[in-house]
Scaffold this motif. Structure first.
Motif, PDB file in Angstrom:
ATOM      1  N   CYS A 109     -83.609  20.460   2.287  1.00  0.00           N
ATOM      2  CA  CYS A 109     -85.089  20.319   2.616  1.00  0.00           C
ATOM      3  C   CYS A 109     -85.695  19.784   1.401  1.00  0.00           C
ATOM      4  O   CYS A 109     -85.492  20.164   0.087  1.00  0.00           O
ATOM      5  CB  CYS A 109     -85.505  21.591   2.580  1.00  0.00           C
ATOM      6  N   CYS A 156     -88.531  19.791   0.139  1.00  0.00           N
ATOM      7  CA  CYS A 156     -89.735  20.898  -0.367  1.00  0.00           C
ATOM      8  C   CYS A 156     -89.079  21.781  -1.268  1.00  0.00           C
ATOM      9  O   CYS A 156     -89.372  22.057  -2.375  1.00  0.00           O
ATOM     10  CB  CYS A 156     -90.404  21.248   0.675  1.00  0.00           C
ATOM     11  N   CYS A 157     -88.166  22.539  -0.692  1.00  0.00           N
ATOM     12  CA  CYS A 157     -87.398  23.921  -1.148  1.00  0.00           C
ATOM     13  C   CYS A 157     -85.944  23.774  -1.590  1.00  0.00           C
ATOM     14  O   CYS A 157     -85.578  24.699  -2.067  1.00  0.00           O
ATOM     15  CB  CYS A 157     -87.676  24.900  -0.296  1.00  0.00           C
ATOM     16  N   TRP A 158     -85.397  22.738  -1.315  1.00  0.00           N
ATOM     17  CA  TRP A 158     -84.046  22.444  -1.736  1.00  0.00           C
ATOM     18  C   TRP A 158     -83.166  23.494  -0.996  1.00  0.00           C
ATOM     19  O   TRP A 158     -81.881  23.808  -1.297  1.00  0.00           O
ATOM     20  CB  TRP A 158     -83.812  22.628  -3.192  1.00  0.00           C
ATOM     21  N   ALA A 159     -83.826  24.053   0.020  1.00  0.00           N
ATOM     22  CA  ALA A 159     -82.600  25.032   0.910  1.00  0.00           C
ATOM     23  C   ALA A 159     -81.939  24.221   1.827  1.00  0.00           C
ATOM     24  O   ALA A 159     -82.232  23.229   2.217  1.00  0.00           O
ATOM     25  CB  ALA A 159     -83.435  26.087   1.603  1.00  0.00           C
ATOM     26  N   VAL A 201     -86.181  18.294   6.190  1.00  0.00           N
ATOM     27  CA  VAL A 201     -86.827  19.512   5.879  1.00  0.00           C
ATOM     28  C   VAL A 201     -85.997  20.533   6.522  1.00  0.00           C
ATOM     29  O   VAL A 201     -85.714  20.537   7.703  1.00  0.00           O
ATOM     30  CB  VAL A 201     -88.342  19.220   6.022  1.00  0.00           C
ATOM     31  N   CYS A 202     -86.652  21.752   6.028  1.00  0.00           N
ATOM     32  CA  CYS A 202     -86.400  23.090   6.836  1.00  0.00           C
ATOM     33  C   CYS A 202     -87.589  23.144   7.921  1.00  0.00           C
ATOM     34  O   CYS A 202     -88.463  22.602   7.705  1.00  0.00           O
ATOM     35  CB  CYS A 202     -86.341  24.249   5.989  1.00  0.00           C
ATOM     36  N   LEU A 222     -89.732  25.442   8.170  1.00  0.00           N
ATOM     37  CA  LEU A 222     -90.799  26.026   7.227  1.00  0.00           C
ATOM     38  C   LEU A 222     -91.642  24.975   6.756  1.00  0.00           C
ATOM     39  O   LEU A 222     -92.816  24.887   6.793  1.00  0.00           O
ATOM     40  CB  LEU A 222     -90.368  26.862   6.131  1.00  0.00           C
ATOM     41  N   HIS A 223     -91.044  23.700   6.393  1.00  0.00           N
ATOM     42  CA  HIS A 223     -91.652  22.841   5.873  1.00  0.00           C
ATOM     43  C   HIS A 223     -91.929  21.470   6.471  1.00  0.00           C
ATOM     44  O   HIS A 223     -92.619  20.672   6.189  1.00  0.00           O
ATOM     45  CB  HIS A 223     -91.020  22.209   4.470  1.00  0.00           C
ATOM     46  N   GLU A 230     -95.681  20.741   6.939  1.00  0.00           N
ATOM     47  CA  GLU A 230     -96.175  20.238   5.748  1.00  0.00           C
ATOM     48  C   GLU A 230     -95.891  18.908   5.582  1.00  0.00           C
ATOM     49  O   GLU A 230     -96.720  17.921   4.956  1.00  0.00           O
ATOM     50  CB  GLU A 230     -95.826  21.174   4.766  1.00  0.00           C
TER      51      GLU A 230
END
Ligand SMILES: [Zn+2]
Length: 176
Positions: free
Chosen positions: A126, A128-131, A153-154, A156-157, A160
């Protein structure tokens, strides 16, 4: 105090502490967010990888001029004019700047291997969060410069990033 003979002279001697080493003529530095950097450790043979705990990054060194920013998605590339904090070779345990892979030889990683591993990773992580999402979404849109981009992206993001891309497209229209 003498350095291990086969290490580059820019690595400070034991007891000297951290040295601010200019990249110019020595190496380029690929600076990665920790989660991504740690994943790369499994994929890229390294001859010395640094971590800066305060900045929460891992730092790979490659031959100077061997990579461009495009070749290392998600990373910052430091080159001539920049400098890297380098600790003595034996700082490996708890120091705020230390080696996570002990230095050996010229300490430089193979740039092509690093670049392709990073490209593969960036398609699955992702932005955004690098997950590592189990079900990654790929969102395609126009960046502010009008070029088309695809971003992983995940869940969650996803909203966004969709909103950010819409906004970028709007900006592109206004500026056109
Ligand atoms: Zn995310």
């Amino acid at each position: 105090m003498s350095q291990t003979a086969d290490l580059p002279s820019w690595i400070p001697s034991a007891g000297y502490g951290v040295s601010r080493v200019p990249c110019a003529g020595r190496f380029a530095a690929v600076v990665l967010p920790r989660p991504v950097g740690e994943l790369l450790l499994k994929a890229v043979p390294a001859r010395g990888v640094l971590t800066d705990v305060a900045a929460d990054v891992l730092v790979w060194l490659v031959p100077p001029g061997s990579l461009t920013t495009d070749a290392v998605p998600g990373a910052s590339l430091l080159g001539p004019g920049d400098a890297v904090h380098v600790p003595p070779a034996d700082w490996r345990r708890w120091e705020p700047v230390r080696w996570v892979v002990p230095p050996r030889g010229d300490c430089l990683a193979e740039p092509g291997v690093l670049s392709s591993a990073l490209r593969r990773l960036s398609e699955r992580v992702c932005v955004c969060c690098w997950a590592f999402p189990e079900r990654p979404a790929v969102i395609t849109g126009a960046a502010a410069d009008g070029q088309s981009v695809s971003l992983t992206v995940c869940q969650l993001h996803a909203d966004e990033v969709t909103a950010a891309l819409k906004y970028a497209a709007e900006v592109a229209r206004v500026l056109a």
